[in-house]
Design a protein around this motif. Structure first.
Motif, PDB file in Angstrom:
ATOM      1  N   TYR A  79       0.838  -1.203   0.000  1.00  0.00           N
ATOM      2  CA  TYR A  79       0.000   0.000   0.000  1.00  0.00           C
ATOM      3  C   TYR A  79       0.869   1.248   0.000  1.00  0.00           C
ATOM      4  CZ  TYR A  79      -2.721   3.736   2.262  1.00  0.00           C
ATOM      5  OH  TYR A  79      -3.297   4.929   2.595  1.00  0.00           O
ATOM      6  N   TYR A  80       1.896   1.263   0.854  1.00  0.00           N
ATOM      7  CA  TYR A  80       2.791   2.422   0.911  1.00  0.00           C
ATOM      8  C   TYR A  80       3.526   2.609  -0.408  1.00  0.00           C
ATOM      9  CZ  TYR A  80       2.140   3.026   5.960  1.00  0.00           C
ATOM     10  OH  TYR A  80       1.612   3.260   7.205  1.00  0.00           O
ATOM     11  N   LYS A  81       3.954   1.521  -1.009  1.00  0.00           N
ATOM     12  CA  LYS A  81       4.659   1.613  -2.283  1.00  0.00           C
ATOM     13  C   LYS A  81       3.733   2.143  -3.376  1.00  0.00           C
ATOM     14  CE  LYS A  81       7.919  -2.183  -1.438  1.00  0.00           C
ATOM     15  NZ  LYS A  81       8.371  -3.521  -1.896  1.00  0.00           N
ATOM     16  N   CYS A  82       2.515   1.617  -3.403  1.00  0.00           N
ATOM     17  CA  CYS A  82       1.541   2.057  -4.401  1.00  0.00           C
ATOM     18  C   CYS A  82       1.242   3.544  -4.246  1.00  0.00           C
ATOM     19  CB  CYS A  82       0.263   1.233  -4.267  1.00  0.00           C
ATOM     20  SG  CYS A  82      -1.020   1.636  -5.485  1.00  0.00           S
ATOM     21  N   CYS A  83       1.023   3.978  -3.021  1.00  0.00           N
ATOM     22  CA  CYS A  83       0.727   5.393  -2.766  1.00  0.00           C
ATOM     23  C   CYS A  83       1.918   6.277  -3.111  1.00  0.00           C
ATOM     24  CB  CYS A  83       0.336   5.592  -1.305  1.00  0.00           C
ATOM     25  SG  CYS A  83      -1.315   4.987  -0.901  1.00  0.00           S
ATOM     26  N   ALA A  84       3.125   5.832  -2.786  1.00  0.00           N
ATOM     27  CA  ALA A  84       4.320   6.611  -3.111  1.00  0.00           C
ATOM     28  C   ALA A  84       4.435   6.795  -4.616  1.00  0.00           C
ATOM     29  CB  ALA A  84       5.563   5.917  -2.567  1.00  0.00           C
ATOM     30  N   ILE A 200      12.690   3.809  -8.637  1.00  0.00           N
ATOM     31  CA  ILE A 200      12.801   4.374  -7.290  1.00  0.00           C
ATOM     32  C   ILE A 200      11.984   3.574  -6.275  1.00  0.00           C
ATOM     33  CG2 ILE A 200      12.262   6.395  -5.863  1.00  0.00           C
ATOM     34  CD1 ILE A 200      12.834   8.116  -8.342  1.00  0.00           C
ATOM     35  N   VAL A 201      10.731   3.288  -6.615  1.00  0.00           N
ATOM     36  CA  VAL A 201       9.814   2.665  -5.649  1.00  0.00           C
ATOM     37  C   VAL A 201      10.005   1.156  -5.547  1.00  0.00           C
ATOM     38  CG1 VAL A 201       7.390   2.238  -5.097  1.00  0.00           C
ATOM     39  CG2 VAL A 201       8.099   4.490  -5.905  1.00  0.00           C
ATOM     40  N   TYR A 202      10.156   0.483  -6.693  1.00  0.00           N
ATOM     41  CA  TYR A 202      10.173  -0.980  -6.668  1.00  0.00           C
ATOM     42  C   TYR A 202      11.572  -1.594  -6.790  1.00  0.00           C
ATOM     43  CZ  TYR A 202       5.105  -0.860  -6.917  1.00  0.00           C
ATOM     44  OH  TYR A 202       3.772  -0.642  -6.633  1.00  0.00           O
ATOM     45  N   GLN A 203      12.437  -0.966  -7.573  1.00  0.00           N
ATOM     46  CA  GLN A 203      13.777  -1.511  -7.712  1.00  0.00           C
ATOM     47  C   GLN A 203      14.683  -1.082  -6.557  1.00  0.00           C
ATOM     48  OE1 GLN A 203      14.926  -3.702 -10.244  1.00  0.00           O
ATOM     49  NE2 GLN A 203      12.715  -3.874 -10.551  1.00  0.00           N
ATOM     50  N   ALA A 204      14.761   0.211  -6.315  1.00  0.00           N
ATOM     51  CA  ALA A 204      15.566   0.702  -5.186  1.00  0.00           C
ATOM     52  C   ALA A 204      14.860   0.446  -3.860  1.00  0.00           C
ATOM     53  CB  ALA A 204      15.854   2.196  -5.353  1.00  0.00           C
ATOM     54  N   ASP A 205      13.525   0.311  -3.917  1.00  0.00           N
ATOM     55  CA  ASP A 205      12.704   0.006  -2.736  1.00  0.00           C
ATOM     56  C   ASP A 205      12.946   1.010  -1.607  1.00  0.00           C
ATOM     57  OD1 ASP A 205      10.831  -1.265  -1.250  1.00  0.00           O
ATOM     58  OD2 ASP A 205      11.967  -3.115  -0.924  1.00  0.00           O
ATOM     59  N   VAL A 206      12.826   2.297  -1.955  1.00  0.00           N
ATOM     60  CA  VAL A 206      13.106   3.349  -0.985  1.00  0.00           C
ATOM     61  C   VAL A 206      12.107   3.346   0.173  1.00  0.00           C
ATOM     62  CG1 VAL A 206      14.245   4.865  -2.647  1.00  0.00           C
ATOM     63  CG2 VAL A 206      11.764   5.014  -2.353  1.00  0.00           C
ATOM     64  N   ILE A 207      10.897   2.869  -0.065  1.00  0.00           N
ATOM     65  CA  ILE A 207       9.886   2.855   0.996  1.00  0.00           C
ATOM     66  C   ILE A 207      10.282   1.881   2.094  1.00  0.00           C
ATOM     67  CG2 ILE A 207       7.460   2.488   1.546  1.00  0.00           C
ATOM     68  CD1 ILE A 207       8.032   4.914  -0.238  1.00  0.00           C
ATOM     69  N   SER A 208      10.697   0.672   1.703  1.00  0.00           N
ATOM     70  CA  SER A 208      11.114  -0.327   2.695  1.00  0.00           C
ATOM     71  C   SER A 208      12.345   0.155   3.452  1.00  0.00           C
ATOM     72  CB  SER A 208      11.411  -1.662   2.010  1.00  0.00           C
ATOM     73  OG  SER A 208      10.242  -2.197   1.438  1.00  0.00           O
ATOM     74  N   HIS A 213      14.612   2.126   8.398  1.00  0.00           N
ATOM     75  CA  HIS A 213      15.417   3.134   9.091  1.00  0.00           C
ATOM     76  C   HIS A 213      14.640   3.740  10.258  1.00  0.00           C
ATOM     77  CE1 HIS A 213      18.236   6.414   9.744  1.00  0.00           C
ATOM     78  NE2 HIS A 213      17.235   7.270   9.633  1.00  0.00           N
ATOM     79  N   ARG A 214      13.354   4.022  10.023  1.00  0.00           N
ATOM     80  CA  ARG A 214      12.514   4.581  11.088  1.00  0.00           C
ATOM     81  C   ARG A 214      12.353   3.593  12.243  1.00  0.00           C
ATOM     82  NH1 ARG A 214       6.935   7.199   9.666  1.00  0.00           N
ATOM     83  NH2 ARG A 214       7.058   7.415  11.923  1.00  0.00           N
ATOM     84  N   SER A 215      12.156   2.328  11.909  1.00  0.00           N
ATOM     85  CA  SER A 215      11.988   1.306  12.954  1.00  0.00           C
ATOM     86  C   SER A 215      13.259   1.153  13.771  1.00  0.00           C
ATOM     87  CB  SER A 215      11.626  -0.032  12.307  1.00  0.00           C
ATOM     88  OG  SER A 215      10.394   0.049  11.623  1.00  0.00           O
ATOM     89  N   GLU A 216      14.399   1.181  13.093  1.00  0.00           N
ATOM     90  CA  GLU A 216      15.676   1.044  13.801  1.00  0.00           C
ATOM     91  C   GLU A 216      15.927   2.253  14.687  1.00  0.00           C
ATOM     92  OE1 GLU A 216      19.116  -0.495  15.199  1.00  0.00           O
ATOM     93  OE2 GLU A 216      17.570  -1.483  13.990  1.00  0.00           O
TER      94      GLU A 216
END
Length: 225
Positions: A79-84, A200-208, A213-216
């Motif tokens: 969902y986050y990836k789709c919205c991004a 950007i969204v699916y190959q680099a997977d910046v959302i994940s 990073h936020r969780s850590e």
């Protein structure tokens, strides 16, 4: 109430962005009445007007909404990836429309036939002005919706859904030029923007990466506290 919020709080960005986008788009539709840039390609003149494509054009609204809602309830990460993907392209579209007001002169002055489909197109023309076209959000969001389907394991493995999504995506893209809502230039630039955002969204997977990073960071703060 707290449980409900925790379960559905990821709807907040969607609601906020929908309000921002609709407000901005309506403003542009009201103010851009004489665009300074007319979009046209020679290929546009070779594409015939085909009113039956108004059906997939309208199905776009249900298609994109259904994919976003499915991801919202079934897979928060997707969902986050789709919205991004969708939100970034839509924002770029709004910025372009604001800084470089654009439009086209492709619509037929008189409908070549009188049937239910040409009547639907006529109503569409009245509701949607031939301005603010570049890149085509119909094309861009259709590609984004299909990418979301194909990156969801459950949906991608369902041949009926994956094939149906592809056919609908292609039909919507074709509809934009066959009912003269967009120039091929709008379509091609939407593909270019989609390719960039896919990397950007699916190959680099910046959302994940961002969420990890936020969780850590949050875990470190908790350990420090």
């Amino acid at each position: 109430m707290k449980v409900f919020y925790e379960r559905y709080k990821h709807a907040i960005p969607l609601i906020i962005y929908a309000f921002i986008y609709c407000t901005w788009f309506i403003y542009l539709e009201k103010t851009v009445t004489h665009p300074s840039r007319i979009i046209h390609m020679k290929l546009d003149d070779a594409i015939p007007f085909c009113e039956v494509f108004v059906i997939p054009y309208f199905l776009w609204f249900a298609y994109v909404s259904a994919v976003v809602l499915y991801c919202f309830f079934k897979n928060r990460q997707e969902y986050y990836k789709c919205c991004a993907f969708l939100f970034t392209g839509m924002t770029i579209f709004l910025i372009i429309s604001t800084l470089w007001p654009n439009g086209h002169h492709l619509r037929p002055y008189v409908m070549p036939r009188d049937n239910i489909f040409t009547q639907m197109v006529a109503h569409l023309y009245k509701a949607d002005t031939p301005t603010n076209l570049w890149p085509s959000i119909h094309v861009y969001n259709s590609i984004g919706a299909h990418l979301a389907v194909m990156h969801n394991k459950r949906l991608a493995q369902n041949r009926v859904i994956s094939t149906g999504s592809f056919i609908l995506c292609v039909s919507i893209i074709l509809s934009t030029v066959f009912i003269k809502q967009h120039s091929m230039f709008d379509v091609l630039t939407a593909f270019v923007l989609s390719a960039v955002m896919y990397v950007i969204v699916y190959q680099a997977d910046v959302i994940s990466s961002y969420r990890s990073h936020r969780s850590e960071t949050k875990r470190r703060r908790l350990r420090g506290a």
